[in-house]
Design an enzyme around this catalytic site. Sequence first.
Site, PDB file in Angstrom:
ATOM      1  N   ASP A 150       0.831  -1.207   0.000  1.00  0.00           N
ATOM      2  CA  ASP A 150       0.000   0.000   0.000  1.00  0.00           C
ATOM      3  C   ASP A 150       0.864   1.255   0.000  1.00  0.00           C
ATOM      4  O   ASP A 150       0.598   2.210  -0.736  1.00  0.00           O
ATOM      5  CB  ASP A 150      -0.915   0.026   1.224  1.00  0.00           C
ATOM      6  CG  ASP A 150      -2.041  -0.991   1.162  1.00  0.00           C
ATOM      7  OD1 ASP A 150      -2.308  -1.528   0.069  1.00  0.00           O
ATOM      8  OD2 ASP A 150      -2.655  -1.240   2.206  1.00  0.00           O
ATOM      9  N   LYS A 151       1.897   1.243   0.814  1.00  0.00           N
ATOM     10  CA  LYS A 151       2.750   2.431   0.930  1.00  0.00           C
ATOM     11  C   LYS A 151       3.587   2.652  -0.326  1.00  0.00           C
ATOM     12  O   LYS A 151       3.718   3.796  -0.791  1.00  0.00           O
ATOM     13  CB  LYS A 151       3.618   2.331   2.174  1.00  0.00           C
ATOM     14  CG  LYS A 151       2.787   2.456   3.438  1.00  0.00           C
ATOM     15  CD  LYS A 151       3.603   2.268   4.687  1.00  0.00           C
ATOM     16  CE  LYS A 151       2.672   2.387   5.895  1.00  0.00           C
ATOM     17  NZ  LYS A 151       3.338   2.018   7.120  1.00  0.00           N
TER      18      LYS A 151
END
Length: 172
Positions: A150-151
């Site tokens: 996600d990051k």
Amino acid sequence: AFATMILRDQLADVPKDEPPGLGDVMRWLGTSKAGISSLFALTNRSKRSVVLNLREARARELLLELVAKADVFVQNFRPGVVERLGFDEPTLRALRPSLIYVSISAFGATGPYAHKPAYDHILQGISGFAGVQGNPQTGRPEHVKNAICDKLTALVVAQGITAALLARERGM
């Protein structure tokens, strides 16, 4: 949310659409204080929450009014949802030709996995990331326990948006 948080930190005006009722589910997941989770507070800091029920015609009209003045539109609905709602790229580009349209999808809009759920641990496994993080004693894959996919996606998206804004500014 993390990608648009980075843009907000760079002084972009970021309205965030939330459904009516409880709002974004991230408000309630994990450790919270005063009814707001730390993850939601972090990734949505300084954004303007806009409550819109996108199943209603008036809410869709209001979103189109926001888009008509926007530089960037970011969406991460499952494939087919924006088309049903009327916020697909051709529709919004007709409204705002200079719009930078960003569609985030783990597996793309077509193909065998397009409609599959895409949580960070699944992406770590399918991409091989968990395998390279494997336990050296057992050889078993291990997930990075910090939503790394996600990051990384958010960082790439934020950089891509910034590059697109610069290119548009320079007439490219």
